[in-house]
Design an enzyme around this catalytic site. Structure first.
Site, PDB file in Angstrom:
ATOM      1  N   ARG A 253      28.917 -41.711 -22.512  1.00 33.43           N
ATOM      2  CA  ARG A 253      29.533 -41.247 -23.748  1.00 33.43           C
ATOM      3  C   ARG A 253      30.714 -42.154 -24.013  1.00 33.43           C
ATOM      4  O   ARG A 253      31.548 -42.344 -23.138  1.00 33.43           O
ATOM      5  CB  ARG A 253      29.969 -39.775 -23.660  1.00 33.43           C
TER       6      ARG A 253
ATOM      7  N   SER B 255      35.478 -47.134 -74.383  1.00 29.55           N
ATOM      8  CA  SER B 255      36.577 -47.944 -73.873  1.00 29.55           C
ATOM      9  C   SER B 255      37.886 -47.349 -74.362  1.00 29.55           C
ATOM     10  O   SER B 255      37.975 -46.849 -75.482  1.00 29.55           O
ATOM     11  CB  SER B 255      36.445 -49.394 -74.354  1.00 29.55           C
TER      12      SER B 255
END
Length: 362
Positions: free
Chosen positions: A298, A259
């Site tokens: 498409r 930390s």
């Protein structure tokens, strides 16, 4: 994670598109539609590091995809043989095939890592088949179980993830249909019908029964397997995060993270990163599932929406699998703390027998 980024990054996509174009030219030569010299010329220049990737990306905006400027540059690089490349295909053929190539390549490394996770959990479950601990339901202690049974559960999910990823990897198809999925640009019907299978074989992909421009089952299946894998590894991470709480302390990561403000902390970083991936991949997969509803032969936007989330999901699952191998390999189990935490009377029942049964699954 670096390997996953390299396998799915922009340069990898560029190389996969070039591989698809080179394979298509070889197929055309094999079918008598192009000279062999053209296939050799295209293959010789189809190297991603020889192309201007930022320039291709910028020019892609004009046509809505990167294949159009890439074809221009590849034709120029191939010289007089450039006119023989890309014929019979459309941009989506090349990009869809490239994405399947990327997935196939990335999943190879992912599966190796998941196999290592399975092996590590096999060892862990066997070693702790009789190690008693509290089972917890709805956050509260319920009855005694064993840590071996918990590890066997993690292993079962990892096996399921491995099997699903392997199945989807072996089913990834090439894409070749031409402008409207009819293969009309190949002319002769016999030649046209043979082209997709030859194209797939050149690339080590599966030949689909039909062009899948708007039949996005391959992408949806891949999305589902990736989401499941992230969740399966996420379950392992979620349990480790709970069991490694200071107040519980029944397991801990072998190499935790520090930390910036509290030097006494030993954070479960590997489990944290896996948990983060498990929260992101399902959302990315939802975008891929949404592209199933694609109109016409498409579509506009549907397949375009897949490019980024598909590659990101592959990266996240690859990272989670790598982190899981490290997590399992270094996991510290604290049986004495497990016994001390037991606040309920009883025995673990058939837990050990269930572990033995689970370990029979390969």
């Amino acid at each position: 994670m670096r390997g996953a980024i390299e396998a799915t990054g922009d340069m990898a996509l560029l190389q996969a598109m070039l591989d698809a174009e080179a394979a298509l030219t070889r197929v055309r030569a094999a079918l008598g539609l192009a000279p062999e010299e053209a296939a050799e010329a295209v293959a010789a220049v189809a190297r991603a590091d020889a192309f201007d990737l930022p320039g291709i990306a910028e020019r892609a905006r004009a046509g809505g995809n990167p294949v159009i400027p890439l074809v221009e540059d590849l034709r120029a690089a191939a010289g007089p043989h450039g006119d023989h490349m890309h014929k019979g295909a459309t941009s989506q053929d090349i990009l869809d095939t490239a994405l399947m190539l990327i997935a196939h390549r990335a999943l190879g490394a992912v599966l190796d890592d998941v196999e290592r996770v399975v092996a590590g959990l096999t060892t862990l479950a066997a070693a702790h088949r009789d190690t008693p601990m509290a089972a917890r339901t709805l956050t509260q202690q319920a009855v005694p179980t064993t840590f071996g049974l918990k590890a066997a559960g993690w292993r079962a999910l990892a096996i399921d993830a491995r099997d699903r990823l392997s199945a989807v990897r072996h089913a990834l198809p090439a894409q070749l249909g031409g402008p409207a999925g009819t293969l009309e640009r190949f002319g002769d019907r016999d030649i046209a019908s043979a082209a997709p299978a030859r194209f797939a074989a050149e690339l080590g992909l599966v030949a689909p029964p039909l062009p899948w421009h708007v039949l996005r089952a391959p992408v949806a299946d891949l999305a589902g397997a990736l989401a499941f894998a992230s969740g399966a590894l996420g379950k392992l991470a979620a349990d480790v995060l709970v069991l490694s709480r200071t107040e519980i302390g029944e397991v801990s990561e072998g190499v935790g993270g520090g930390s910036s403000s509290m030097p006494h902390k030993h954070n479960p970083v590997r489990a944290t990163m896996i948990a983060a991936a498990a929260r992101q991949v399902p959302a990315l997969s939802a975008v891929l599932y949404a592209s199933l509803a694609a109109e016409d032969e498409r579509p506009p936007g549907a397949w375009h929406a897949e490019w980024q989330p598909l590659r990101e999901a592959l990266r996240l699952v690859a990272g989670a699998a790598r982190d899981a191998t490290e997590l399992v390999a270094g996991l510290r189990v604290h049986p004495a703390r497990m016994r001390a935490n037991l606040a309920v009377a009883g025995t673990p029942g058939a837990a050990a027998v269930l572990v033995d049964r689970a370990l029979e699954e390969k």
